[in-house]
Design an enzyme around this catalytic site. Structure first.
Site, PDB file in Angstrom:
ATOM      1  N   VAL A  34       0.940  -1.181   0.059  1.00 25.86           N
ATOM      2  CA  VAL A  34      -0.130  -0.073  -0.019  1.00 25.86           C
ATOM      3  C   VAL A  34       0.845   1.395   0.057  1.00 25.86           C
ATOM      4  O   VAL A  34       0.790   2.044  -0.784  1.00 25.86           O
ATOM      5  CB  VAL A  34      -1.015  -0.009   1.115  1.00 25.86           C
ATOM      6  CG1 VAL A  34      -1.590   1.304   1.174  1.00 25.86           C
ATOM      7  CG2 VAL A  34      -2.025  -1.066   1.199  1.00 25.86           C
ATOM      8  N   ASP A  52      10.146   2.883   6.803  1.00 27.71           N
ATOM      9  CA  ASP A  52       9.423   1.572   7.298  1.00 27.71           C
ATOM     10  C   ASP A  52      10.589   1.153   8.081  1.00 27.71           C
ATOM     11  O   ASP A  52      11.566   1.143   7.828  1.00 27.71           O
ATOM     12  CB  ASP A  52       9.290   0.648   5.863  1.00 27.71           C
ATOM     13  CG  ASP A  52       8.492  -0.496   5.990  1.00 27.71           C
ATOM     14  OD1 ASP A  52       7.507  -0.759   5.503  1.00 27.71           O
ATOM     15  OD2 ASP A  52       8.711  -1.354   7.075  1.00 27.71           O
ATOM     16  N   THR A 103      -2.019  -4.540   9.554  1.00 24.53           N
ATOM     17  CA  THR A 103      -2.963  -4.826  10.429  1.00 24.53           C
ATOM     18  C   THR A 103      -3.635  -6.130  10.475  1.00 24.53           C
ATOM     19  O   THR A 103      -4.652  -6.504  10.088  1.00 24.53           O
ATOM     20  CB  THR A 103      -4.136  -3.752  10.456  1.00 24.53           C
ATOM     21  OG1 THR A 103      -4.761  -3.843   9.388  1.00 24.53           O
ATOM     22  CG2 THR A 103      -3.798  -2.344  11.236  1.00 24.53           C
ATOM     23  N   THR A 138      -6.248  -0.872   7.688  1.00 19.96           N
ATOM     24  CA  THR A 138      -7.602  -1.417   7.834  1.00 19.96           C
ATOM     25  C   THR A 138      -7.619  -1.450   9.139  1.00 19.96           C
ATOM     26  O   THR A 138      -6.883  -2.072   9.919  1.00 19.96           O
ATOM     27  CB  THR A 138      -7.678  -2.879   6.947  1.00 19.96           C
ATOM     28  OG1 THR A 138      -7.642  -2.434   5.707  1.00 19.96           O
ATOM     29  CG2 THR A 138      -9.187  -3.445   7.448  1.00 19.96           C
ATOM     30  N   CYS A 278      -7.328  -9.080   2.881  1.00 17.56           N
ATOM     31  CA  CYS A 278      -8.727  -8.668   2.822  1.00 17.56           C
ATOM     32  C   CYS A 278      -9.638  -9.676   3.271  1.00 17.56           C
ATOM     33  O   CYS A 278     -10.323  -9.316   4.271  1.00 17.56           O
ATOM     34  CB  CYS A 278      -9.067  -8.301   1.323  1.00 17.56           C
ATOM     35  SG  CYS A 278      -8.337  -6.852   0.532  1.00 17.56           S
ATOM     36  N   ARG A 350       0.796 -13.848   2.306  1.00 14.48           N
ATOM     37  CA  ARG A 350       0.062 -13.712   3.644  1.00 14.48           C
ATOM     38  C   ARG A 350      -1.006 -14.477   3.508  1.00 14.48           C
ATOM     39  O   ARG A 350      -1.917 -14.572   2.429  1.00 14.48           O
ATOM     40  CB  ARG A 350      -0.414 -12.123   3.647  1.00 14.48           C
ATOM     41  CG  ARG A 350       0.752 -11.038   4.092  1.00 14.48           C
ATOM     42  CD  ARG A 350       0.322  -9.669   3.976  1.00 14.48           C
ATOM     43  NE  ARG A 350      -0.271  -9.310   2.724  1.00 14.48           N
ATOM     44  CZ  ARG A 350      -1.068  -8.457   2.463  1.00 14.48           C
ATOM     45  NH1 ARG A 350      -1.392  -7.564   3.618  1.00 14.48           N
ATOM     46  NH2 ARG A 350      -1.719  -8.043   1.461  1.00 14.48           N
TER      47      ARG A 350
END
Length: 446
Positions: A34, A52, A103, A138, A278, A350
């Site tokens: 992102v 980062d 997250t 998120t 997601c 992930r």
């Protein structure tokens, strides 16, 4: 005298104008899938500094980070490149912070906002009057105002709304999707007050050509992100349940979907393993916050459970279909799984459904090799605890096309013959890539 009075009455320059005049910079905290595209796009219009905590992030100013490409493969032209900071202190002159860290959920499916809080602490330590902090990660409804804002205030000694502004604009990045990118995807905007929402909209409006959708408050924007993915989770769960049910009845679910799609109000989904952030993760942020308030979400919970059961279902079907030939020889079945990323043509591992499938196959006694040329083997070992195979080794009783990367879409009968035990071997083609194309071994798809 009049000039001095005008100067005293002049409204301070807004954050958007300060960014445009290069008086301050955008700071992107979190340079993953992102944050990095966001930093690159923002750098077309503003000074950008990225940071980062994971030091392996490449410096956009070096040749280590390849230039971004247009859809036709040509190099995209940027007015500037983000500066990659060596420490968070290097962001001290930033005026517009964007937090885009991960997250995830933990092993018990509980939201883990530790990265978000760590990033918030870092920003709070360098926050100044007039600064903006916008969250894209998120989160559950209320997280920004209940968890992040008090932390910013406590560390900085400043007051939100008076000394600094906060907003929330959920990310909608879809890795590997060339058709829908940051610039042409509608963006949701929210702020702690009307002024914040307006300034944040002006900043994003410089980058995003698609419409901006203004939320009435931050919690509504947080909830919209979750609803987007919960809807997909539940719909995929429905088609997964139908696939398992119809498959046991000997009915081709892909034909059923095609026939049902002839009605104008039917929306087609495909069965399969789910992964990434997601669908396997985001619903639990809503479930958790609802439970905290004493509210149950049975449909969402059941959708998650159905999707999570798919790896076991696929493992059972694969082993059942090769049990006859393997049983006669009295040995462990050998299974080759192609693809461990969560989606085709991506290196993102992930919440990998293929990794869950490999675990299910191993638990059921199969010897399982996993090959994926797209992903980093060290990352797989660190995240899932097993070694990727460089290539197929020996022959297998079943080949599972778990993730149909481009490199796995054009294999032929000759290739499958070389890596399988013979005509009784199984091709488990989860996405239906080879339907009607393979003739020298048995075939099964969801």
């Amino acid at each position: 005298m009049k000039t001095e009075q005008c100067m005293r009455n002049r409204k301070p320059m807004g954050i958007y104008d300060r960014l445009c005049s290069r008086q301050t910079s955008v700071g992107v905290v979190g340079l993953g899938y992102v944050g990095m595209p966001l930093a690159l796009e923002m750098a077309k219009h503003f000074n950008v500094v990225g940071f980062d905590l994971i030091k392996k992030v490449c410096n956009c100013n070096s040749t280590d980070y390849p230039p971004p490409l247009n859809d036709d493969g040509s190099e995209a032209q940027y007015d500037g490149r983000p500066v990659i900071a060596g420490s968070v202190e290097d962001l001290a002159d930033v005026g517009f912070y964007i937090v885009a860290v991960g997250t995830p959920v933990d092993d018990s499916r509980t939201p883990d906002i530790s990265q978000l809080l760590a990033a918030t602490e870092s920003v709070g330590g360098i926050l100044k009057r007039g600064d903006y902090v916008v969250y894209e990660s998120t989160v559950f409804p209320g997280c920004t105002e209940r968890e992040c804002v008090p932390l910013l205030e406590r560390i900085s000694g400043l007051e939100c709304g008076l000394d600094f502004k906060v907003g929330y604009s959920p990310e909608r990045i879809n890795p590997g999707d060339l058709a829908h990118d940051l610039t042409n995807t509608p963006k949701i905007i929210s702020g702690c007050d009307e002024e914040a929402a307006e300034e944040i909209a002006r900043v994003y409006g410089r980058v995003v050509s698609a419409p901006l959708w203004r939320a009435s408050d931050i919690r509504s924007a947080e909830s919209a992100k979750l609803l987007e993915n919960i809807q997909r989770c539940v719909n995929i769960a429905l088609i997964n349940e139908m696939s398992m049910t119809l498959g046991r009845m000997g009915i081709d679910v892909s034909e059923v979907v095609r026939l049902a799609s002839s009605k104008w109000n039917f929306t087609a989904y495909s069965p399969g393993l789910v992964g990434g952030h997601c669908i396997p993760v985001d619903p639990y942020y809503m479930i958790s916050e609802a439970a905290r308030r004493g509210i149950d979400m049975p449909l969402t919970r059941l959708g998650c459970a159905v999707n999570e059961s798919m790896a076991g279902y696929v493992a059972d079907e694969v082993l059942r279909r090769i049990s006859g030939s393997v049983g006669r020889e009295g040995r462990r079945p050998r299974v080759l799984v192609l693809g461990v990323a969560y989606k085709p043509d991506s290196d993102d591992i992930r919440s990998s459904g293929a990794a869950a499938l490999r675990e299910c196959l191993s638990e059921r006694g199969a010897e399982c090799d996993v090959v994926d040329e797209m992903v980093d083997g060290e990352s797989v070992k660190r995240m899932y605890g097993f070694e990727l195979s460089d290539s197929p080794s020996g022959v297998y009783d079943a080949v599972v096309i778990a993730v149909a990367h481009e490199c796995y879409r054009s294999l032929d009968d000759e290739w499958f013959a070389r890596v399988t035990t013979g005509p009784e071997a199984l091709l488990a083609d989860l996405g239906g890539t080879y339907k009607g194309r393979i003739s020298n071994l048995r075939y099964w798809t969801l």
